[in-house]
Design a protein around this motif. Structure first.
Motif, PDB file in Angstrom:
ATOM      1  N   TRP A   1       1.002  -1.211   0.081  1.00  0.00           N
ATOM      2  CA  TRP A   1      -0.002  -0.038  -0.002  1.00  0.00           C
ATOM      3  C   TRP A   1       0.796   1.314  -0.121  1.00  0.00           C
ATOM      4  O   TRP A   1       0.245   2.409  -0.527  1.00  0.00           O
ATOM      5  CB  TRP A   1      -0.902  -0.083   1.161  1.00  0.00           C
ATOM      6  CG  TRP A   1      -0.157  -0.001   2.408  1.00  0.00           C
ATOM      7  CD1 TRP A   1       0.321  -0.780   3.331  1.00  0.00           C
ATOM      8  CD2 TRP A   1       0.086   1.448   3.094  1.00  0.00           C
ATOM      9  NE1 TRP A   1       0.968  -0.369   4.692  1.00  0.00           N
ATOM     10  CE2 TRP A   1       0.801   0.982   4.313  1.00  0.00           C
ATOM     11  CE3 TRP A   1       0.124   2.951   2.969  1.00  0.00           C
ATOM     12  CZ2 TRP A   1       1.383   2.192   5.372  1.00  0.00           C
ATOM     13  CZ3 TRP A   1       0.067   3.760   3.615  1.00  0.00           C
ATOM     14  CH2 TRP A   1       1.168   3.477   4.747  1.00  0.00           C
ATOM     15  N   ARG A   2       2.030   1.134   0.689  1.00  0.00           N
ATOM     16  CA  ARG A   2       2.914   2.407   0.532  1.00  0.00           C
ATOM     17  C   ARG A   2       3.469   2.501  -0.850  1.00  0.00           C
ATOM     18  O   ARG A   2       3.282   3.937  -1.187  1.00  0.00           O
ATOM     19  CB  ARG A   2       4.131   1.938   1.422  1.00  0.00           C
ATOM     20  CG  ARG A   2       4.002   1.549   2.951  1.00  0.00           C
ATOM     21  CD  ARG A   2       5.258   1.180   3.619  1.00  0.00           C
ATOM     22  NE  ARG A   2       4.771   0.886   5.067  1.00  0.00           N
ATOM     23  CZ  ARG A   2       4.905   1.777   5.825  1.00  0.00           C
ATOM     24  NH1 ARG A   2       5.202   3.050   5.930  1.00  0.00           N
ATOM     25  NH2 ARG A   2       4.633   1.405   7.175  1.00  0.00           N
TER      26      ARG A   2
ATOM     27  N   ILE B   1       1.540   2.020  -3.546  1.00  0.00           N
ATOM     28  CA  ILE B   1       0.552   2.494  -3.987  1.00  0.00           C
ATOM     29  C   ILE B   1       0.174   3.841  -3.864  1.00  0.00           C
ATOM     30  O   ILE B   1       0.075   4.888  -4.876  1.00  0.00           O
ATOM     31  CB  ILE B   1      -0.652   1.619  -3.774  1.00  0.00           C
ATOM     32  CG1 ILE B   1      -0.527   0.089  -4.526  1.00  0.00           C
ATOM     33  CG2 ILE B   1      -1.914   2.150  -4.638  1.00  0.00           C
ATOM     34  CD1 ILE B   1      -1.669  -0.811  -3.876  1.00  0.00           C
TER      35      ILE B   1
END
Length: 403
Positions: A11-12, A14
């Motif tokens: 998620w980082r 992204i």
């Protein structure tokens, strides 16, 4: 049905990609100077989002690099002031996060300079617009700095609070580890030392007088049983030191979070006193109130057993001339009384040589009894020795006992 798990930190990546999409394309459509503004903002936003360390680059080093780029951009940007406002909110938010993180994680010796650099970098960001605004004066500069100062103070406060919480958690972990080490030392002293002392005394007695073959076999059997009990106690102690992952690998089928740590109590006293009587020439008797066994809280139950264990071990080590030992566990009103009395004086030379670091068993027991709301005393009695303890009918909880 097959499920997949996202890679750690996915998620980082992204989030950084989304920030790049939002911040860089507008700069490509504008004047050339705006590209510097977008890249500075992207770097300041990306550093808090990425996972560190990355190779040899630590999070603090990346934060200092991002703040340095921000300061260089303040100096080098010569474009229109209004364009700086497009990327300034994003960069300001990133600097506030970096400020809080530096205050939280920086080592104590570098905390002040790192904190000052983060604060000055954040306060200098609005000047990128104000100093280049036509007709702007000193009042405008002061107002912008004061407006930025409030969120900076909040970021420093949040970082300081989290740093304090981290320190309290580390101290709590250190205290827990110290208490665990002391508990493990007490377990080894109370169980292993008792069995080993009995084994040594058995061997000493065998060297003094000859034994019949049957007696020799019985002696070796007792030594084997005592050695196995000592090894079992050591195994249980070592299992408590294992992490849940290690316990899961080493003890399949057991709950890794709950290693096997059986606690002995009043119900085990007949076996303990019986083994003591069988392994030496001292007569031992147990006077146990039938209503006591199985009716005590765990802390009280264990404390009674440990007192008897410690007293019997000391009789073996220091009272060679003792004739008999009487163990009494009874209720006296609202109290529970435990007494171990040996008749006959101790020898001038103990059967076992004094060991460096020994002699702490009764001290630890006294502290344990005091923490449970009871008392312990030991001393000469009618030509022998007496160890006596009193305990309340119920022990205080662990949390209340540590307050």
């Amino acid at each position: 049905m097959t499920t997949s798990r996202a890679a750690p930190g996915g998620w980082r990546s992204i989030a950084v990609g989304a920030a790049a999409v939002c911040l860089v394309p507008p700069a490509l459509l504008g004047p050339s100077g705006t590209l510097l503004l977008s890249l500075s903002a992207l770097l300041v936003v990306a550093v808090p989002l990425l996972r560190w360390p990355w190779g040899r680059v630590t999070g603090s080093a990346a934060a200092f690099a991002a703040m340095a780029v921000s300061l260089v951009t303040d100096v080098l940007y010569t474009g229109r002031p209004g364009l700086a406002l497009l990327w300034m909110p994003f960069e300001c938010a990133g600097l506030l996060v970096l400020t809080g993180r530096l205050v939280r994680h920086t080592r104590s010796r570098y905390l002040v300079p790192a904190g000052l650099l983060a604060v000055l970098t954040t306060l200098a960001l609005p000047l990128r617009f104000t100093l280049r605004k036509p007709g702007a004066g000193a009042d405008d500069v002061v107002v912008m700095v004061l407006v930025t100062l409030l969120p900076v103070v909040c970021a420093v406060g949040v970082g300081g609070y989290l740093r304090s919480a981290d320190n309290r958690r580390r101290r709590a972990v250190l205290r827990a580890r110290r208490e665990q080490r002391l508990q493990l030392a007490r377990v080894l002293h109370d169980s292993v030392a008792h069995e080993v002392t009995g084994m040594v005394l058995e061997v000493q007695a065998a060297q003094v007088s000859a034994h019949e073959p049957g007696e020799s076999r019985a002696l070796l059997s007792r030594l084997e049983e005592a050695g196995l009990r000592a090894l079992d106690s050591m195994d249980r102690t070592l299992r408590t030191l294992h992490s849940p992952e290690e316990s899961r690998e080493d003890a399949a089928g057991e709950d890794p979070a709950q290693p096997s740590t059986r606690v002995h109590g009043v119900a085990d006293l007949p076996e303990l006193v019986g083994r003591f009587a069988e392994s030496g020439a001292v007569k031992a008797e147990l006077d146990l109130d039938d209503e006591v066994a199985g009716a005590l809280p765990r802390e009280i139950d264990e404390a009674v057993y440990l007192l008897v264990l410690e007293a019997l071990t000391n009789v073996r080590r220091h009272a060679a001339a003792a004739r008999d030992v009487r163990v009494t566990v009874e209720r006296a009103g609202a109290e529970l009384r435990v007494r171990v009395v040996n008749a006959g004086g101790g020898s001038s030379r103990p059967l076992l040589p004094l060991r460096k670091g020994g002699g702490t068993g009764l001290v630890g027991l006294e502290e344990r009894y005091r923490s449970l709301g009871g008392a312990l005393e030991a001393g000469p009695c009618d030509g022998g020795w007496r160890v006596a303890g009193t305990l309340p009918p119920a022990a205080p909880t662990a949390s209340s006992g540590n307050r």
